[in-house]
Design a protein around this motif. Structure first.
Motif, mmCIF file in Angstrom:
data_model
loop_
_atom_site.group_PDB
_atom_site.id
_atom_site.type_symbol
_atom_site.label_atom_id
_atom_site.label_comp_id
_atom_site.label_asym_id
_atom_site.label_seq_id
_atom_site.Cartn_x
_atom_site.Cartn_y
_atom_site.Cartn_z
ATOM 1 N N ASN A 4 -0.654 8.234 -1.500
ATOM 2 C CA ASN A 4 -0.388 7.756 -2.868
ATOM 3 C C ASN A 4 -0.845 8.777 -3.894
ATOM 4 O O ASN A 4 -0.114 9.077 -4.854
ATOM 5 N N ALA A 51 0.835 -1.209 0.000
ATOM 6 C CA ALA A 51 0.000 0.000 0.000
ATOM 7 C C ALA A 51 0.869 1.258 0.000
ATOM 8 O O ALA A 51 0.568 2.226 -0.704
ATOM 9 N N LEU A 83 -3.000 6.083 3.510
ATOM 10 C CA LEU A 83 -2.039 5.766 2.460
ATOM 11 C C LEU A 83 -2.610 6.016 1.062
ATOM 12 O O LEU A 83 -1.861 6.345 0.137
ATOM 13 N N TRP A 95 -7.506 -1.072 -0.414
ATOM 14 C CA TRP A 95 -8.782 -0.522 0.051
ATOM 15 C C TRP A 95 -9.954 -1.175 -0.687
ATOM 16 O O TRP A 95 -10.953 -1.544 -0.069
ATOM 17 N N ILE A 154 -5.019 2.520 5.812
ATOM 18 C CA ILE A 154 -5.126 2.379 4.359
ATOM 19 C C ILE A 154 -5.732 3.626 3.707
ATOM 20 O O ILE A 154 -5.185 4.118 2.714
ATOM 21 N N ALA A 206 -2.258 1.264 -2.489
ATOM 22 C CA ALA A 206 -3.252 1.488 -1.433
ATOM 23 C C ALA A 206 -4.690 1.402 -1.950
ATOM 24 O O ALA A 206 -5.569 0.877 -1.258
#
Length: 99
Positions: free
Chosen positions: A82, A47, A78, A56, A75, A52
């Motif tokens: 990302n 992730a 992240l 998710w 998550i 990520a």
């Protein structure tokens, strides 16, 4: 410029796709007692390096790791990181191309 943008998009899709499939595989292994599972550290590493969205999506699709606070908070965080990293890379690439 377009090469870097395409590379970022392909990397994001590839990592997210792999992460999504890995979450599904881990969910299946979780139902089978005594089978080797994917370590949570590995899922978080995937992730963190760009997958990520896939983690998710896997959490939502297979209802996997949804009771773990580290996943329900970490998550989505992240995912945001990302997105910021990819937008930054694309932005720097665009600025460099304008020069």
């Amino acid at each position: 410029m377009m090469t870097i943008i395409y590379a970022c998009i392909l990397l994001w899709i590839g990592l997210s796709g792999w992460a999504f499939l890995l979450m599904g595989w881990d969910k299946r292994r979780a139902k089978q007692r005594g089978r080797r599972r994917v370590p949570e550290k590995q899922l978080f590493l995937l992730a963190a390096i760009g997958g990520a969205i896939g983690i998710w999506a896997g959490m939502k699709t297979w209802r996997h790791k949804t009771q773990h606070r580290t996943f329900t908070v970490g998550i989505p965080y992240l995912v945001a990181v990302n997105i910021l990293v990819y937008l930054t890379l694309i932005g720097f690439s665009a600025m460099r191309a304008m020069k």
